[in-house]
Design a protein around this motif. Structure first.
Motif, short mmCIF file in Angstrom:
data_model
loop_
_atom_site.label_atom_id
_atom_site.label_comp_id
_atom_site.label_asym_id
_atom_site.label_seq_id
_atom_site.Cartn_x
_atom_site.Cartn_y
_atom_site.Cartn_z
N LYS A 1 47.99 122.03 60.21
CA LYS A 1 47.12 122.58 59.15
C LYS A 1 46.99 124.09 59.28
CE LYS A 1 44.18 118.46 58.62
NZ LYS A 1 42.81 117.93 58.83
N GLU A 2 46.81 124.57 60.51
CA GLU A 2 46.66 126.01 60.73
C GLU A 2 47.92 126.76 60.30
OE1 GLU A 2 46.58 128.99 64.56
OE2 GLU A 2 45.53 127.07 64.74
N THR A 3 49.09 126.24 60.65
CA THR A 3 50.34 126.88 60.30
C THR A 3 50.55 126.91 58.80
OG1 THR A 3 51.31 126.11 62.39
CG2 THR A 3 52.84 126.84 60.68
N LEU A 4 50.23 125.81 58.14
CA LEU A 4 50.40 125.74 56.69
C LEU A 4 49.46 126.72 55.98
CD1 LEU A 4 52.07 124.23 54.61
CD2 LEU A 4 50.25 122.52 54.45
N GLN A 5 48.23 126.85 56.48
CA GLN A 5 47.31 127.82 55.89
C GLN A 5 47.83 129.25 56.07
OE1 GLN A 5 43.15 127.82 56.66
NE2 GLN A 5 42.87 125.64 56.26
N ALA A 6 48.37 129.55 57.25
CA ALA A 6 48.91 130.90 57.49
C ALA A 6 50.07 131.19 56.54
CB ALA A 6 49.35 131.03 58.94
N GLU A 7 50.93 130.21 56.32
CA GLU A 7 52.05 130.37 55.41
C GLU A 7 51.56 130.63 53.98
OE1 GLU A 7 56.40 129.74 54.45
OE2 GLU A 7 55.19 130.60 56.04
N LEU A 8 50.61 129.82 53.55
CA LEU A 8 50.09 129.97 52.18
C LEU A 8 49.38 131.31 52.02
CD1 LEU A 8 49.51 128.86 49.37
CD2 LEU A 8 47.53 127.65 50.31
N TYR A 9 48.61 131.71 53.03
CA TYR A 9 47.90 132.99 52.99
C TYR A 9 48.89 134.14 52.77
CZ TYR A 9 45.25 137.02 54.78
OH TYR A 9 44.67 138.24 54.93
N GLN A 10 50.00 134.11 53.51
CA GLN A 10 50.99 135.17 53.35
C GLN A 10 51.59 135.18 51.95
OE1 GLN A 10 53.39 136.18 57.15
NE2 GLN A 10 53.08 133.99 57.26
N HIS A 11 51.83 134.00 51.38
CA HIS A 11 52.38 133.93 50.03
C HIS A 11 51.37 134.44 49.00
CE1 HIS A 11 56.23 132.13 50.88
NE2 HIS A 11 55.66 131.15 51.58
N VAL A 12 50.11 134.12 49.21
CA VAL A 12 49.07 134.60 48.30
C VAL A 12 49.05 136.12 48.30
CG1 VAL A 12 46.55 134.78 47.99
CG2 VAL A 12 47.61 132.55 48.37
N MET A 13 49.07 136.73 49.48
CA MET A 13 49.06 138.19 49.57
C MET A 13 50.32 138.80 48.96
SD MET A 13 46.19 138.90 50.76
CE MET A 13 44.87 137.83 51.33
N ALA A 14 51.47 138.13 49.17
CA ALA A 14 52.72 138.65 48.63
C ALA A 14 52.73 138.59 47.11
CB ALA A 14 53.90 137.85 49.20
N VAL A 15 52.23 137.49 46.54
CA VAL A 15 52.18 137.37 45.07
C VAL A 15 51.24 138.42 44.49
CG1 VAL A 15 51.41 135.89 43.16
CG2 VAL A 15 52.79 134.93 45.01
N PHE A 16 50.10 138.63 45.13
CA PHE A 16 49.15 139.62 44.62
C PHE A 16 49.76 141.02 44.66
CE2 PHE A 16 45.46 142.38 44.56
CZ PHE A 16 44.66 141.76 43.60
N VAL B 1 67.53 139.80 46.20
CA VAL B 1 66.51 138.97 46.87
C VAL B 1 67.07 137.56 47.03
CG1 VAL B 1 64.18 138.04 46.75
CG2 VAL B 1 64.65 140.34 45.89
N ARG B 2 67.15 137.10 48.25
CA ARG B 2 67.66 135.76 48.50
C ARG B 2 66.54 134.73 48.39
NH1 ARG B 2 72.57 135.46 51.20
NH2 ARG B 2 73.50 137.49 51.72
N PRO B 3 66.89 133.50 48.04
CA PRO B 3 65.86 132.43 48.04
C PRO B 3 65.24 132.32 49.42
CG PRO B 3 67.86 131.68 46.95
CD PRO B 3 68.20 133.01 47.57
N MET B 4 63.92 132.21 49.45
CA MET B 4 63.19 132.24 50.71
C MET B 4 63.11 130.85 51.33
SD MET B 4 59.45 133.89 51.43
CE MET B 4 58.73 132.97 50.07
N MET B 5 63.46 130.74 52.60
CA MET B 5 63.31 129.48 53.32
C MET B 5 61.85 129.30 53.71
SD MET B 5 66.13 127.83 53.58
CE MET B 5 65.86 126.74 54.98
N PRO B 6 61.31 128.09 53.51
CA PRO B 6 59.88 127.85 53.81
C PRO B 6 59.66 127.65 55.30
CG PRO B 6 60.89 125.86 52.98
CD PRO B 6 61.96 126.91 52.93
N LYS B 7 59.82 128.72 56.07
CA LYS B 7 59.74 128.62 57.53
C LYS B 7 58.43 128.01 57.99
CE LYS B 7 59.92 131.53 61.68
NZ LYS B 7 60.08 132.92 62.19
N GLY B 8 57.30 128.52 57.44
CA GLY B 8 56.01 128.01 57.87
C GLY B 8 55.82 126.54 57.54
N VAL B 9 56.33 126.12 56.39
CA VAL B 9 56.23 124.71 56.00
C VAL B 9 56.99 123.84 56.98
CG1 VAL B 9 56.79 123.03 54.21
CG2 VAL B 9 55.87 125.26 53.57
N LEU B 10 58.19 124.28 57.37
CA LEU B 10 59.00 123.51 58.32
C LEU B 10 58.32 123.43 59.69
CD1 LEU B 10 62.56 124.88 57.45
CD2 LEU B 10 61.53 122.72 56.73
#
Length: 367
Positions: free
Chosen positions: A209-224, A185-194
């Motif tokens: 704001k919308e893009t940042l929320q979408a990025e965070l939402y995906q990370h939340v689902m991935a962590v879960f 697993v490679r370190p993940m680039m924060p594409k949505g943050v950029l």
């Protein structure tokens, strides 16, 4: 989806330009009778005449034939829903035959092909025999390879590789998964943050704001999902598995997972029940199965991923990427019973009255 309809288009274009059949025949170099037969559908023009006819009416050959190799995203979404419902109500072989015809017709529409890959991946288990399942998985992988090689779209190609990996796992070919995805697993680039920061510099704060929320939402689902996988991998290690279960439970509460993604919640209850059943805690197992059934019956349908008071900007993003239920409601209901309550892991509970009551409740819900 447009069908080839050359006859009516010829008539419409000729009348639109105020031309006679004689004029069309003279330009193409055929008889008036030939043009008449084309317009009534009794015969088709020789393939060598198609470019000349298209040029005469100043349209493309595809427009002349009333055919498009592409489909709109909204039409693809409707088609997916229709076929998913067909899998629940029609013979499996009939639906597969319809899917094959659609794929052949739109073999160059790569967004459609990816959705057909998704459809097959979510329904191959409905095949009657293991041979049919394996054949459909292999066909799905062939579609993935075509999308990756021919689409020219990086996102479609990446998605195709992920689906191909899912098929390899179902075919019990783990080495090919590692060949596709790599072994680390490679370190993940924060594409949505950029992207969000780029919108911010452009002064488009709402989009940032919308893009940042979408990025965070995906990370939340991935962590879960990661926590659920840790729980499943350690099902025989009560200490490690229970730690994963408790953290996932806290995560679900903090991020209101029951609203954001009820499927994640029922998976958590099902895996938790499995954990406690394997480790000789039938009371805890029944308690979690009760939560599982209650959520399935009362909080699951209609299935819809959506935001909440915190993720209040992601609904348009969710709609754009078509994250609707991957299977029809009836197929999902059947799997809720088959994959959980009828799972052999719970055989030791079959004679427990509380468990029997839950099975009856789920059967009523399915029916």
């Amino acid at each position: 989806m447009n069908e080839i309809n050359l006859a009516s288009i010829l008539v419409a274009k000729r009348r639109e330009k105020g031309l006679t059949q004689d004029a069309v025949a003279a330009f193409i170099g055929v008889s008036k009778a030939s043009v008449s037969k084309w317009e009534t559908g009794q015969s088709y023009p020789d393939i060598t005449f198609l470019p000349r006819l298209a040029a005469y009416f100043n349209i493309s050959i595809d427009d002349l034939m009333g055919y498009s190799p592409q489909m709109k995203q909204s039409d693809i979404a409707k088609l997916y829903t229709k076929l998913a419902n067909d899998f629940a109500s029609l013979p499996f072989d009939d639906v597969i035959a319809e899917c094959a015809a659609i794929i052949k017709k739109y073999y160059a529409c790569f967004p459609l092909l990816l959705q057909m890959v998704r459809l097959y991946t979510n329904h191959f288990t409905l095949a009657r025999t293991q041979e049919q399942k394996e054949a459909l998985l292999n066909e799905t992988m062939t579609l993935c390879e075509r999308i990756e090689a021919e689409s020219g779209d990086m996102q479609l190609s990446n998605d195709a590789v992920m689906y191909q990996s899912v098929c390899c796992l179902a075919l019990r070919d783990p080495q090919r998964v590692l060949d596709l995805l790599g072994e680390t697993v490679r370190p993940m680039m924060p594409k949505g943050v950029l992207i969000s920061q780029a919108y911010q510099l452009m002064g488009n704060i709402d989009k940032a704001k919308e893009t940042l929320q979408a990025e965070l939402y995906q990370h939340v689902m991935a962590v879960f999902q990661g926590l659920l996988n840790v729980l499943q991998l350690n099902i025989n290690n009560i200490e490690k598995a229970e730690a994963a279960f408790m953290r996932a439970s806290d995560f679900a509460r903090i991020f209101d997972m029951e609203r954001l993604n009820p499927n994640n919640v029922v998976l958590l209850y099902a895996l938790g029940a499995h954990l406690y059943c394997v480790n000789k805690s039938p009371e805890k197992s029944i308690e979690l199965l009760e939560k599982y059934v209650d959520t399935c019956v009362e909080g699951f349908f209609p299935f819809e991923l959506r935001g909440d008071s915190f993720f209040d900007l992601i609904d348009p993003w969710l709609n754009d990427f078509d994250v609707s239920a991957p299977r029809s409601e009836q197929v999902i209901k059947n799997s809720m019973m088959r994959d959980v309550l009828m799972n052999p892991a719970f055989n030791s509970l079959h004679e427990v009255p509380e468990f029997q009551r839950l099975v009856q409740k789920m059967n009523r819900f399915i029916e």
